[in-house]
Design a protein around this motif. Sequence first.
Motif, short mmCIF file in Angstrom:
data_model
loop_
_atom_site.label_atom_id
_atom_site.label_comp_id
_atom_site.label_asym_id
_atom_site.label_seq_id
_atom_site.Cartn_x
_atom_site.Cartn_y
_atom_site.Cartn_z
N TYR A 264 29.88 -13.45 50.47
CA TYR A 264 29.04 -14.57 50.93
C TYR A 264 29.65 -15.22 52.18
CZ TYR A 264 25.53 -18.23 50.21
OH TYR A 264 24.45 -19.08 50.33
N ILE A 265 30.95 -15.46 52.15
CA ILE A 265 31.61 -16.06 53.31
C ILE A 265 31.51 -15.11 54.51
CG2 ILE A 265 33.81 -16.87 54.26
CD1 ILE A 265 34.55 -17.79 51.42
N ALA A 266 31.70 -13.82 54.26
CA ALA A 266 31.62 -12.83 55.34
C ALA A 266 30.24 -12.82 55.98
CB ALA A 266 31.98 -11.44 54.82
N ARG A 267 29.19 -12.96 55.16
CA ARG A 267 27.83 -13.00 55.72
C ARG A 267 27.66 -14.18 56.67
NH1 ARG A 267 23.12 -11.08 53.38
NH2 ARG A 267 22.17 -12.01 55.24
N LEU A 268 28.18 -15.34 56.29
CA LEU A 268 28.08 -16.52 57.14
C LEU A 268 28.79 -16.31 58.48
CD1 LEU A 268 28.77 -19.18 54.38
CD2 LEU A 268 26.64 -19.01 55.68
N VAL A 269 30.00 -15.75 58.39
CA VAL A 269 30.80 -15.54 59.60
C VAL A 269 30.22 -14.41 60.44
CG1 VAL A 269 33.08 -14.86 60.45
CG2 VAL A 269 32.89 -16.46 58.54
N ASP A 270 29.85 -13.32 59.80
CA ASP A 270 29.33 -12.17 60.54
C ASP A 270 28.00 -12.47 61.21
OD1 ASP A 270 31.51 -10.73 59.74
OD2 ASP A 270 30.47 -9.57 58.21
N ALA A 271 27.27 -13.45 60.68
CA ALA A 271 25.99 -13.84 61.29
C ALA A 271 26.19 -14.75 62.50
CB ALA A 271 25.12 -14.54 60.25
N GLY A 272 27.42 -15.11 62.77
CA GLY A 272 27.70 -15.90 63.97
C GLY A 272 27.96 -17.37 63.73
N PHE A 273 28.15 -17.76 62.46
CA PHE A 273 28.31 -19.17 62.14
C PHE A 273 29.72 -19.51 61.65
CE2 PHE A 273 23.78 -18.19 61.63
CZ PHE A 273 23.28 -19.01 62.62
N ALA A 300 42.07 -13.36 53.15
CA ALA A 300 40.80 -12.67 53.43
C ALA A 300 40.98 -11.70 54.60
CB ALA A 300 39.71 -13.69 53.74
N ASP A 301 40.99 -10.39 54.29
CA ASP A 301 41.23 -9.40 55.36
C ASP A 301 40.03 -9.23 56.28
OD1 ASP A 301 39.50 -8.06 53.66
OD2 ASP A 301 40.92 -6.47 53.13
N TYR A 302 38.90 -9.81 55.94
CA TYR A 302 37.71 -9.73 56.80
C TYR A 302 37.65 -10.88 57.81
CZ TYR A 302 36.07 -13.14 53.37
OH TYR A 302 35.96 -14.24 52.55
N LEU A 303 38.63 -11.79 57.76
CA LEU A 303 38.69 -12.91 58.69
C LEU A 303 39.88 -12.75 59.63
CD1 LEU A 303 38.07 -15.91 56.23
CD2 LEU A 303 36.41 -14.94 57.84
N SER A 304 39.67 -13.07 60.90
CA SER A 304 40.77 -13.07 61.86
C SER A 304 41.60 -14.34 61.66
CB SER A 304 40.23 -13.04 63.28
OG SER A 304 39.60 -14.28 63.60
N PRO A 305 42.83 -14.38 62.19
CA PRO A 305 43.61 -15.61 62.10
C PRO A 305 42.87 -16.82 62.68
CG PRO A 305 45.02 -13.80 62.76
CD PRO A 305 43.62 -13.27 62.78
N GLU A 306 42.15 -16.61 63.76
CA GLU A 306 41.41 -17.71 64.37
C GLU A 306 40.28 -18.18 63.45
OE1 GLU A 306 43.65 -15.49 67.24
OE2 GLU A 306 42.09 -14.80 65.86
N GLN A 307 39.60 -17.26 62.82
CA GLN A 307 38.52 -17.63 61.90
C GLN A 307 39.06 -18.37 60.68
OE1 GLN A 307 36.98 -13.66 61.48
NE2 GLN A 307 35.25 -14.05 62.85
N LYS A 308 40.21 -17.97 60.20
CA LYS A 308 40.82 -18.67 59.07
C LYS A 308 41.17 -20.11 59.42
CE LYS A 308 42.77 -14.40 57.18
NZ LYS A 308 43.99 -13.61 56.89
#
Length: 326
Positions: A264-273, A300-308
């Motif tokens: 769910y979190i990945a969908r939010l981030v991957d959608a550009g938000f 979370a390996d699907y998030l970059s350090p900046e996204q975290k």
Amino acid sequence: MSLAIVSLLGAGEAAAQNTSASPSPIIDVHMHAMADAPWAVPVCPNQARFEASDPKNGPEAPFGWSKEECSPKLYPAPKGEYMKAVLAEMERLNVRGVVFGDVEAVKKWHAAAPDRVIPGTAFGRIEGTDAAKQLRMLEVAFTKDGFKVMGEIGLQYEGVSPSDMRVDQYFALAEKLDIPVAIHMGTGGSGRANVAMPTYRGSMGNPLLLEELLARHPKLRVQVMHAGYPMIDNMLTLLQANSHVYVDVAGLIWSYPRKEVNRYIARLVDAGFGDRVMYGTDQLAWPGLMAYSIALIQNADYLSPEQKRDILYNNAARFLRLDPAK
């Protein structure tokens, strides 16, 4: 399950015990000014399933979590120790938190840790209450008592839409005073709302129900609590159409299966938000929730350090307009 929990908790401990510097600051946008929670039992976070129940088989449990075992479990604070334990965790982990509750309870938390607690309060139930009295209470809280967020607004538990005109005066006040609002939308009932919360309506957690409210109050800043879970497509639709809307992942982050939470979190981030997702716990009863859920984002390996860092701090600092100097 137990190895995953040990791994997550271990990461939280490592972050807290960094001896070269204090842990990076974190903002938890969704906490509660509770005292004791006599209903609370030890829990395994991110349990794998919700169990069906049958009214024919006698009293039905109010929670639908499966009876899994894990090590370690999260334990409720000892009687009379909850606030002290949570504030100690906030200090250890370098967390500032938006703490919601009635005015007097939140004031106690803020007095105990003014550098850690950001005070929040909201109007109560719609049915059977004095709306004018609630409006006056909110105006005093936000103009004189230093409260910063209007929340938690739990209209979904009454089966009421956030765009219902019966509550519009509260949102008009928030827009006038430039106070952000935090609205419960999504998770609730832990698989048994039909048993424990008969007026709760899943349909009232649809993020698109916010559209008319946002159209009437175009300057209103809205925090969609629980990120509208599980209505991801409607949540993304709302975010696409409204740049003043942010989401928090509180509650969701520990009370649903980990794979589902990450997806769910990945969908939010991957959608550009990724710049509108905020960390939160929905801190209740169990002081260990904070370290556990921080570690879930950190690992979370699907998030970059900046996204975290955006999720754990930057997005909330922007949404709350915190002073960078502090």
